[in-house]
Structures are given as structure tokens and as C-alpha cells.
Design a protein around this motif. Structure first.
Motif, short mmCIF file in Angstrom:
data_model
loop_
_atom_site.label_atom_id
_atom_site.label_comp_id
_atom_site.label_asym_id
_atom_site.label_seq_id
_atom_site.Cartn_x
_atom_site.Cartn_y
_atom_site.Cartn_z
N TYR A 60 42.00 52.31 33.57
CA TYR A 60 41.65 53.36 32.62
C TYR A 60 41.08 52.59 31.15
O TYR A 60 42.00 52.09 30.69
N LEU A 61 40.02 53.10 30.80
CA LEU A 61 39.44 52.27 29.71
C LEU A 61 38.79 53.33 28.81
O LEU A 61 38.13 54.17 29.32
N PHE A 62 38.98 53.05 27.49
CA PHE A 62 38.17 54.11 26.45
C PHE A 62 36.71 53.64 26.77
O PHE A 62 36.24 52.59 26.93
N LEU B 65 34.77 46.89 29.37
CA LEU B 65 33.88 47.68 30.66
C LEU B 65 32.84 46.85 31.23
O LEU B 65 32.68 46.66 32.31
N ARG B 66 32.29 45.97 30.41
CA ARG B 66 31.41 44.85 30.88
C ARG B 66 32.16 44.06 31.68
O ARG B 66 31.76 43.57 32.77
N LEU B 67 33.31 43.47 31.59
CA LEU B 67 34.11 42.72 32.33
C LEU B 67 34.28 43.23 33.60
O LEU B 67 34.19 42.70 34.81
N LEU B 68 34.77 44.44 33.88
CA LEU B 68 35.02 45.08 35.09
C LEU B 68 33.68 45.25 35.85
O LEU B 68 33.82 45.23 37.30
N ARG B 69 32.49 45.91 35.18
CA ARG B 69 31.52 45.92 35.95
C ARG B 69 30.81 44.81 36.59
O ARG B 69 30.21 44.75 37.66
N ALA B 70 31.05 43.69 35.78
CA ALA B 70 30.53 42.39 36.18
C ALA B 70 31.46 42.00 37.56
O ALA B 70 31.05 41.07 38.18
N ILE C 74 37.33 55.91 34.13
CA ILE C 74 38.24 55.65 35.01
C ILE C 74 37.41 54.45 35.90
O ILE C 74 36.51 54.91 36.54
N MET C 75 37.69 53.19 35.91
CA MET C 75 36.96 52.25 36.79
C MET C 75 37.72 52.15 38.04
O MET C 75 39.14 51.82 37.92
N GLY C 76 37.28 51.79 39.14
CA GLY C 76 37.80 51.34 40.36
C GLY C 76 37.25 50.51 41.18
O GLY C 76 35.87 50.09 41.19
N LYS C 77 37.88 49.76 42.01
CA LYS C 77 37.23 48.92 43.04
C LYS C 77 37.93 48.92 44.34
O LYS C 77 39.46 48.70 44.17
N ARG C 78 37.54 49.06 45.28
CA ARG C 78 38.09 48.96 46.77
C ARG C 78 37.92 47.49 46.99
O ARG C 78 36.99 46.77 46.93
N LEU C 79 39.19 46.94 47.38
CA LEU C 79 39.23 45.37 47.53
C LEU C 79 38.52 45.01 49.00
O LEU C 79 39.05 45.56 49.74
N GLU C 80 37.98 43.69 49.02
CA GLU C 80 37.81 43.13 50.45
C GLU C 80 39.17 43.05 51.37
O GLU C 80 40.05 42.76 50.73
N GLY C 81 38.83 43.41 52.53
CA GLY C 81 39.94 43.25 53.26
C GLY C 81 40.77 44.35 53.67
O GLY C 81 41.69 44.51 54.30
N ALA C 82 40.53 45.29 52.59
CA ALA C 82 41.42 46.60 52.99
C ALA C 82 40.66 47.35 53.75
O ALA C 82 39.58 47.29 54.12
N PRO C 83 41.62 48.08 54.61
CA PRO C 83 41.06 49.20 55.79
C PRO C 83 39.88 49.83 55.19
O PRO C 83 40.04 50.44 54.05
#
Length: 179
Positions: free
Chosen positions: A125-127, A134-139, A163-172
Motif C-alpha cells: 500500500y503506497l501513497f 511506485l517506480r521501484l515496484l513497477r520496475a 494498492i500494488m501487487g505481484k503474483r510470484l513465479e512458482g505460485a499455483p
């Protein structure tokens, strides 16, 4: 000191709590990284510290030559059992160490550690005005999964939350919805 500082990452110990709080409190006046409007104390954060179980939701610190310069925590997302494979990630870096790629290193460590914690999805969760984060997460492959408009008020101004998110590799893989 070089732009890319050397940083060792380890589990936080209770003796680290004052420095963790100090780094967090440095972010409060900026109104960029936390919705707290007043500083906190180590005592007020002790229960929070103890909720971080190393084998489930660890709290890690980054050190440069033995000095704690950053910290990262995994938190339960929404606190209900169905969300057990998702964690909220928080990263805070001492002001004098920002811009030295430490956030990237901590984020990479979080993603590498996630499978051993049975975490398949990371959220943050970022302002919306926190451009560096935001730049770090998008990159790093995170996507904006939502935006809550003007939900925070500080100093008479309204701020939106991404709200930023990432589904990690190897996750079902998620199941497809039936037609």
C-alpha cells in the motif's frame, strides 16, 4: 560511500527495535511513506514486533557495516485464513541511505524468501505521490491493482492510496472462472 551500498540482511532482534522505530519515525514528517502523523515509540511497537514470526511473517533488517540502515516486514493481509498465501510488504530505509538501491535489494530478498513462507502474492500500500516507491515496484513487475482516492487526510490535504501487487513465479496458477 558508494551509491550502491553494501547491505547484509538478517532477521531482526528485539534489540533492533529502537533503530527500526527511528527509521520509521524519519518517514513520518515527509507525509510520503506512512499515514502516521505522529512519531511512535519502541514500546508502542513492541507488540507489532512480536507478531513477526520468523517462519511465517518475518521482520528483517538491512545493515551496512553493522549499522541498521533499513528494515522490511511481512504482514498478514486482511487477517483472514483464505488470505494466508498473501502478505503485505513494508520497506523503510534511513533517509541518508535512500537512493542507493537498498529498496531493490530488500524487495528481491522478499521475493526470494516468499516461497519458504508459503507466500504466493505480495502486496504493498503506497501513497500515490510516493513516486520513488511506485517506480521501484513497477520496475520489479508489480502492478497497480487498485487505487483508493483521497482516503487519507494529513495537514489538511487529501491523499490517495495505491494498492500494488505481484503474483510470484512458482505460485499455483489461479483457477479460471467458469463461463
Amino acid at each position: 560511500m558508494s551509491q550502491a551500498s553494501v547491505m547484509d540482511i538478517r532477521l531482526a532482534a528485539e534489540r533492533d527495535l529502537p533503530r527500526i522505530v527511528e527509521i520509521y519515525n524519519a518517514a513520518v514528517p515527509s507525509r510520503r511513506s506512512t499515514a502516521d502523523t505522529e512519531t511512535v515509540t519502541p514500546e508502542s511497537r513492541r507488540e507489532w514486533f512480536h507478531r513477526h514470526e520468523p517462519q511465517r511473517r518475518p521482520l528483517l533488517v538491512g545493515e551496512d557495516q553493522g549499522d541498521i540502515v533499513a528494515w522490511m516486514s511481512f504482514e498478514d493481509f486482511y487477517g483472514r485464513p483464505a488470505y494466508a498465501h498473501t502478505a503485505e510488504l513494508s520497506i523503510y530505509i534511513a533517509p541518508e541511505y535512500q537512493g542507493r538501491l537498498l529498496g531493490k535489494r530488500l524487495l528481491q530478498r522478499a521475493e526470494a524468501l516468499a516461497p519458504s513462507l508459503d507466500i504466493h502474492t505480495l502486496v504493498g500500500y503506497l501513497f500515490a505521490h510516493n513516486t520513488p516507491s511506485l517506480r521501484l515496484l513497477r520496475a520489479s513487475g508489480y502492478q497497480e491493482w487498485g487505487r483508493l482516492l483521497d482516503v487519507a487526510r494529513m495537514d489538511g490535504r487529501d491523499y490517495s492510496l495505491c494498492i500494488m501487487g505481484k503474483r510470484l513465479e512458482g505460485a499455483p496458477a489461479p483457477l479460471e472462472a467458469p463461463d
